[in-house]
Design a protein around this motif. Sequence first.
Motif, PDB file in Angstrom:
ATOM      1  N   ALA A  55       0.830  -1.205   0.000  1.00  0.00           N
ATOM      2  CA  ALA A  55       0.000   0.000   0.000  1.00  0.00           C
ATOM      3  C   ALA A  55       0.864   1.255   0.000  1.00  0.00           C
ATOM      4  CB  ALA A  55      -0.930  -0.001   1.211  1.00  0.00           C
ATOM      5  N   ALA A  56       1.944   1.239   0.783  1.00  0.00           N
ATOM      6  CA  ALA A  56       2.838   2.398   0.859  1.00  0.00           C
ATOM      7  C   ALA A  56       3.517   2.657  -0.477  1.00  0.00           C
ATOM      8  CB  ALA A  56       3.883   2.167   1.943  1.00  0.00           C
ATOM      9  N   THR A  57       3.946   1.604  -1.132  1.00  0.00           N
ATOM     10  CA  THR A  57       4.587   1.748  -2.446  1.00  0.00           C
ATOM     11  C   THR A  57       3.632   2.400  -3.443  1.00  0.00           C
ATOM     12  OG1 THR A  57       5.997  -0.180  -2.040  1.00  0.00           O
ATOM     13  CG2 THR A  57       5.682   0.492  -4.335  1.00  0.00           C
ATOM     14  N   ALA A  58       2.361   1.984  -3.399  1.00  0.00           N
ATOM     15  CA  ALA A  58       1.359   2.559  -4.293  1.00  0.00           C
ATOM     16  C   ALA A  58       1.102   4.030  -3.960  1.00  0.00           C
ATOM     17  CB  ALA A  58       0.058   1.764  -4.205  1.00  0.00           C
ATOM     18  N   ALA A  59       1.052   4.369  -2.666  1.00  0.00           N
ATOM     19  CA  ALA A  59       0.821   5.757  -2.261  1.00  0.00           C
ATOM     20  C   ALA A  59       1.980   6.659  -2.682  1.00  0.00           C
ATOM     21  CB  ALA A  59       0.614   5.835  -0.754  1.00  0.00           C
ATOM     22  N   ILE A  60       3.190   6.180  -2.510  1.00  0.00           N
ATOM     23  CA  ILE A  60       4.370   6.957  -2.891  1.00  0.00           C
ATOM     24  C   ILE A  60       4.382   7.189  -4.405  1.00  0.00           C
ATOM     25  CG2 ILE A  60       6.892   6.885  -3.045  1.00  0.00           C
ATOM     26  CD1 ILE A  60       6.814   5.355  -0.323  1.00  0.00           C
ATOM     27  N   ALA A  61       4.047   6.146  -5.171  1.00  0.00           N
ATOM     28  CA  ALA A  61       3.986   6.290  -6.622  1.00  0.00           C
ATOM     29  C   ALA A  61       2.893   7.267  -7.035  1.00  0.00           C
ATOM     30  CB  ALA A  61       3.752   4.922  -7.269  1.00  0.00           C
ATOM     31  N   ALA A  62       1.734   7.208  -6.352  1.00  0.00           N
ATOM     32  CA  ALA A  62       0.629   8.116  -6.670  1.00  0.00           C
ATOM     33  C   ALA A  62       1.004   9.571  -6.402  1.00  0.00           C
ATOM     34  CB  ALA A  62      -0.608   7.730  -5.867  1.00  0.00           C
ATOM     35  N   ALA A  63       1.900   9.780  -5.429  1.00  0.00           N
ATOM     36  CA  ALA A  63       2.356  11.133  -5.110  1.00  0.00           C
ATOM     37  C   ALA A  63       3.501  11.571  -6.023  1.00  0.00           C
ATOM     38  CB  ALA A  63       2.806  11.197  -3.659  1.00  0.00           C
ATOM     39  N   ASP A  64       3.900  10.683  -6.951  1.00  0.00           N
ATOM     40  CA  ASP A  64       5.015  10.959  -7.867  1.00  0.00           C
ATOM     41  C   ASP A  64       6.300  11.217  -7.098  1.00  0.00           C
ATOM     42  OD1 ASP A  64       6.141  11.135 -10.389  1.00  0.00           O
ATOM     43  OD2 ASP A  64       5.752  13.287 -10.588  1.00  0.00           O
ATOM     44  N   LEU A  65       6.530  10.384  -6.094  1.00  0.00           N
ATOM     45  CA  LEU A  65       7.714  10.510  -5.250  1.00  0.00           C
ATOM     46  C   LEU A  65       8.486   9.192  -5.251  1.00  0.00           C
ATOM     47  CD1 LEU A  65       5.995  12.231  -2.176  1.00  0.00           C
ATOM     48  CD2 LEU A  65       7.433  13.370  -3.888  1.00  0.00           C
ATOM     49  N   THR A  66       9.591   9.155  -4.531  1.00  0.00           N
ATOM     50  CA  THR A  66      10.335   7.923  -4.297  1.00  0.00           C
ATOM     51  C   THR A  66      10.379   7.686  -2.791  1.00  0.00           C
ATOM     52  OG1 THR A  66      12.510   8.959  -4.035  1.00  0.00           O
ATOM     53  CG2 THR A  66      11.781   8.460  -6.283  1.00  0.00           C
ATOM     54  N   PRO A  67      10.655   6.485  -2.339  1.00  0.00           N
ATOM     55  CA  PRO A  67      10.730   6.233  -0.894  1.00  0.00           C
ATOM     56  C   PRO A  67      11.697   7.167  -0.168  1.00  0.00           C
ATOM     57  CG  PRO A  67      10.641   4.157  -2.068  1.00  0.00           C
ATOM     58  CD  PRO A  67      10.779   5.228  -3.118  1.00  0.00           C
ATOM     59  N   ASP A  68      12.772   7.589  -0.820  1.00  0.00           N
ATOM     60  CA  ASP A  68      13.744   8.467  -0.177  1.00  0.00           C
ATOM     61  C   ASP A  68      13.164   9.843   0.160  1.00  0.00           C
ATOM     62  OD1 ASP A  68      15.718   6.563  -0.231  1.00  0.00           O
ATOM     63  OD2 ASP A  68      16.569   7.247  -2.138  1.00  0.00           O
ATOM     64  N   ASP A  69      12.007  10.177  -0.429  1.00  0.00           N
ATOM     65  CA  ASP A  69      11.362  11.466  -0.135  1.00  0.00           C
ATOM     66  C   ASP A  69      10.603  11.449   1.185  1.00  0.00           C
ATOM     67  OD1 ASP A  69      12.115  12.829  -2.555  1.00  0.00           O
ATOM     68  OD2 ASP A  69      10.627  11.593  -3.618  1.00  0.00           O
ATOM     69  N   ILE A  70      10.403  10.267   1.774  1.00  0.00           N
ATOM     70  CA  ILE A  70       9.635  10.142   3.011  1.00  0.00           C
ATOM     71  C   ILE A  70      10.520  10.485   4.206  1.00  0.00           C
ATOM     72  CG2 ILE A  70       8.313   8.567   4.473  1.00  0.00           C
ATOM     73  CD1 ILE A  70       7.002   9.266   1.756  1.00  0.00           C
ATOM     74  N   GLY A  71       9.995  11.357   5.105  1.00  0.00           N
ATOM     75  CA  GLY A  71      10.766  11.792   6.263  1.00  0.00           C
ATOM     76  C   GLY A  71      10.415  11.095   7.559  1.00  0.00           C
ATOM     77  N   PHE A  72       9.274  10.403   7.592  1.00  0.00           N
ATOM     78  CA  PHE A  72       8.868   9.662   8.786  1.00  0.00           C
ATOM     79  C   PHE A  72       7.764   8.701   8.382  1.00  0.00           C
ATOM     80  CE2 PHE A  72       7.308   8.722  13.020  1.00  0.00           C
ATOM     81  CZ  PHE A  72       8.456   8.827  13.814  1.00  0.00           C
ATOM     82  N   LEU A  73       7.630   7.610   9.148  1.00  0.00           N
ATOM     83  CA  LEU A  73       6.640   6.582   8.845  1.00  0.00           C
ATOM     84  C   LEU A  73       5.851   6.250  10.104  1.00  0.00           C
ATOM     85  CD1 LEU A  73       7.421   3.312   6.841  1.00  0.00           C
ATOM     86  CD2 LEU A  73       5.969   3.275   8.870  1.00  0.00           C
ATOM     87  N   VAL A  74       4.527   6.278   9.985  1.00  0.00           N
ATOM     88  CA  VAL A  74       3.636   5.889  11.079  1.00  0.00           C
ATOM     89  C   VAL A  74       2.814   4.690  10.612  1.00  0.00           C
ATOM     90  CG1 VAL A  74       1.760   6.579  12.619  1.00  0.00           C
ATOM     91  CG2 VAL A  74       3.467   8.272  11.898  1.00  0.00           C
ATOM     92  N   LEU A  75       2.912   3.581  11.329  1.00  0.00           N
ATOM     93  CA  LEU A  75       2.143   2.384  11.001  1.00  0.00           C
ATOM     94  C   LEU A  75       1.063   2.176  12.054  1.00  0.00           C
ATOM     95  CD1 LEU A  75       1.656  -0.241   9.378  1.00  0.00           C
ATOM     96  CD2 LEU A  75       3.328  -1.351  10.876  1.00  0.00           C
ATOM     97  N   CYS A  76      -0.183   2.312  11.645  1.00  0.00           N
ATOM     98  CA  CYS A  76      -1.325   2.077  12.533  1.00  0.00           C
ATOM     99  C   CYS A  76      -1.733   0.607  12.391  1.00  0.00           C
ATOM    100  CB  CYS A  76      -2.494   2.975  12.149  1.00  0.00           C
ATOM    101  SG  CYS A  76      -2.080   4.735  12.029  1.00  0.00           S
ATOM    102  N   THR A  77      -1.515  -0.174  13.433  1.00  0.00           N
ATOM    103  CA  THR A  77      -1.832  -1.601  13.358  1.00  0.00           C
ATOM    104  C   THR A  77      -2.125  -2.168  14.736  1.00  0.00           C
ATOM    105  OG1 THR A  77      -1.089  -3.754  12.532  1.00  0.00           O
ATOM    106  CG2 THR A  77       0.591  -2.353  13.558  1.00  0.00           C
ATOM    107  N   THR A  78      -2.968  -3.172  14.763  1.00  0.00           N
ATOM    108  CA  THR A  78      -3.215  -3.932  15.987  1.00  0.00           C
ATOM    109  C   THR A  78      -2.766  -5.383  15.817  1.00  0.00           C
ATOM    110  OG1 THR A  78      -4.865  -4.389  17.705  1.00  0.00           O
ATOM    111  CG2 THR A  78      -5.569  -4.694  15.437  1.00  0.00           C
ATOM    112  N   THR A  79      -2.136  -5.680  14.671  1.00  0.00           N
ATOM    113  CA  THR A  79      -1.646  -7.036  14.424  1.00  0.00           C
ATOM    114  C   THR A  79      -0.156  -6.988  14.053  1.00  0.00           C
ATOM    115  OG1 THR A  79      -2.384  -6.921  12.106  1.00  0.00           O
ATOM    116  CG2 THR A  79      -3.889  -7.936  13.717  1.00  0.00           C
ATOM    117  N   PRO A  80       0.701  -6.504  14.960  1.00  0.00           N
ATOM    118  CA  PRO A  80       2.139  -6.488  14.675  1.00  0.00           C
ATOM    119  C   PRO A  80       2.651  -7.918  14.501  1.00  0.00           C
ATOM    120  CG  PRO A  80       1.762  -6.123  17.015  1.00  0.00           C
ATOM    121  CD  PRO A  80       0.408  -6.079  16.349  1.00  0.00           C
TER     122      PRO A  80
END
Length: 306
Positions: A55-80
């Motif tokens: 999902a993250a890869t698709a979101a980054i592509a939709a924003a016309d960015l690369t993973p290196d453009d991300i400055g922080f990551l928040v993962l909302c999950t209850t199933t680590p």
Amino acid sequence: MSVRVAGIGTALPEKVVTNNDLAQHMETSDAWIRERSGIGERRVGGSTVDMAVEAATAAIAAADLTPDDIGFLVLCTTTPEKTFPASSAMVAAGLGITCGAMDLNVVCAGFPYGYVAAYGMMTTPGGPDRVLVIGSDAMSTIVDWTDRSTAILFGDGAGAVVLEKSPQGELLGQDFGVNGDLESILYCDLGDTIVMEGREVFKRAVRAVTGSVENALAQAGISAEDIDVVLPHQANIRIIEAVTQRLGIPMEKTFNVLEHTGNTSGASIPMAMAAADEAGVLEPGALVLMSGFGAGMAWGSVVVRW
């Protein structure tokens, strides 16, 4: 300085479990499940980390960015996937990035919490220009598939958004809360499966979400009729109907995917967001409401100008 959603992505595992599939080994039917929940099928067999990366890869592509453009990551999950390290670390590794990353667990209410946490981080001095907020849950791993009250509801999935600093987009109002005295109506012990008092959860959820939305709207200085798009947690279509009726918001303004996904917990709101985006309604200036509730009992609502 404001913050906007620059890209949205989703992920679902391949395996589909229909209501008719469930009826093969428990006393239920497609009509019975649809009448009470609006759910027709759900996806299972997903991995929290793998779905989050997809999902993250698709979101980054939709924003016309690369993973290196991300400055922080928040993962909302209850199933680590492990007690530690945080699953967000494994997601970061899957994306090939080394920025800060953290897990956030407010179960089904997680995404509004993650959205505001990211927004706040970005607006502090020296904050990141872009934050990736992901909701990913493999709920099938904590469901008792012989328990009709829960097996019919939950599924696996992930949704992700890239938030970035921009003149467009504004957080107008928010409301968060928890009533820990209600833990017993919906919980999952470590290593066990979900236990739920369905009728009590329904009643409490409708009250909590209605009040939360009213508070967020008041803080934003707008009324329910001003809202253009509603992105509700996809738990049960009857809860969504009850809340919108109390608020006076037409159901036509809501975007729902639960018929084909079931309740995907922290993934459900960004998945609904993706559906709204595909429909072309998330136009600049639109007033958008996100609201979720989950075990705790916890709730959270956010009003943004797109």
